[in-house]
Design an enzyme around this catalytic site. Sequence first.
Site, mmCIF file in Angstrom:
data_model
loop_
_atom_site.group_PDB
_atom_site.id
_atom_site.type_symbol
_atom_site.label_atom_id
_atom_site.label_comp_id
_atom_site.label_asym_id
_atom_site.label_seq_id
_atom_site.Cartn_x
_atom_site.Cartn_y
_atom_site.Cartn_z
ATOM 1 N N HIS A 281 0.915 8.545 -4.112
ATOM 2 C CA HIS A 281 1.872 9.520 -3.565
ATOM 3 C C HIS A 281 2.439 10.412 -4.657
ATOM 4 C CE1 HIS A 281 5.655 7.339 -4.657
ATOM 5 N NE2 HIS A 281 4.994 6.244 -4.370
ATOM 6 N N GLU A 327 6.055 9.723 0.477
ATOM 7 C CA GLU A 327 5.996 8.278 0.701
ATOM 8 C C GLU A 327 7.369 7.650 0.567
ATOM 9 O OE1 GLU A 327 5.760 4.013 -0.438
ATOM 10 O OE2 GLU A 327 6.522 5.691 -1.622
ATOM 11 N N ASP A 355 -0.347 2.299 -5.943
ATOM 12 C CA ASP A 355 1.092 2.551 -5.868
ATOM 13 C C ASP A 355 1.852 1.307 -6.328
ATOM 14 O OD1 ASP A 355 3.574 3.628 -5.392
ATOM 15 O OD2 ASP A 355 3.504 3.306 -3.212
#
Length: 470
Positions: A281, A327, A355
Amino acid sequence: MIKKMMILLLICGVSAFAKAQNDSIQIRKIYDEALKNGNSYEWLNYLSNQIGSRLSGSLGAEKAVNWTKEQLDSVGLDKVWLQPVMVPKWVRGLPEYAFIETDAGKTTKVPICALGGSVATPNGGVKAPVIEVQSIEEIEKLGAANVGGKIVFFNRPMQADVIDTFRAYGGCVDQRYSGAAKAAEYGAVGVIVRSVTHSLDDYPHTGSMSYGDLKPAQRIPAAAISTNGAELLSTLLKLNPETKFFFSMSCKNLPDVQSYNVIGEITGSEFPNRYMVVGGHLDSWDLGDGSHDDGAGVVQSMEVLRIMKAINYKPRHSIRVVLFMNEENGLRGGRKYAEVAKSKREKHVFALESDAGGFTPRGFSFDTDDRNFDEILSWKPLFEPYFIHSFVRGGSGADIGPLKGNGTVLAGLRPDSQRYFDHHHAANDTFDAVNKRELELGAATMTGLIYMMDNYIQKPGKLMTLPIKD
């Protein structure tokens, strides 16, 4: 007949061995390219130090969209485009201020930060008695008679004896996300939440929160307090239950604005209409520069496609890098990507997300069925020379989660997580906290998995031990 079967088995065995040798050589090429000629660290340097924080709807987010598109254009991909998505716009405003008051005029300043999505305090701030709790359920037991007119202090720490720090995080993050909504129901005037980290320091850690179905007039300000501040407040409350807390915040929610997912693609040589996604993200919180969360995942995902171009690997499936927007405080980018893919009836066979920070890669978690997972486990010997040994069942990533279904295999890169929450959502999530070699190893590891999936996936949800022959 028996002799023919033995010959056939021998041929298959030799073929499988030759293929495994070729896979090993190809993965070695991938690691060599990432470690000798990698771009991920330089990309992250620019993203973090020249652009900085990238909260959804901010100027930093807009700059990051334009810059990452330029970089993907320069790699020489077959397609690069921006996918529009409406995102929330929340601004922090002036620096937050807080102190503990143990007696009239006797105060101690403590570090706090507003939680993302919080309303501001009234002009002049909020000062009230404090009630310390360990859970949302405890508020319900205390009731309005004990909570009304007070500031609720959620002080449940991450569980120290849980080795998986993401599980420890999940065990206490509900108080940050839902604590204000519950406290407001019982008449509280504000919420202070212990920062979600194992580290004892002076950095407050922000993060998203929700008011649920509360009307705007019922919403109360919510802030995170540093772990050192939380320890001090808890101690002072034990010494003097009449201790008060003051805090002032000027944050606000503004109307949604348009932003973009950034997408680049290498078109598949055999299956151009079947897609594999790798991504992270692009947005971040605004306290640091978002290097670990999730600048690392962004540049690693970009690097996957750059490596493939550099080693002249021509994927069989179309491989997309997707840099998702929003996100952190809405997941709008991930949902929009899945929505558009569904409307176009695109077949997604695999998706991988990074992530979890730019620390040393340890392996992957997979969201798939037993048969697929057993097949994937057979690849472990190819990754073990690089100390990638953890192939486990589990979650993949928030942004690719909406792609789940129809047999799509989902995976998440799993770096060593013991230091991740020291930086997560805090002002010390900065470029200097990222190690160049660890970042590059992560990018190579992701590329290796994409390579294996590209060669062995047959159709959504079904893998093969030998390449497809059409």
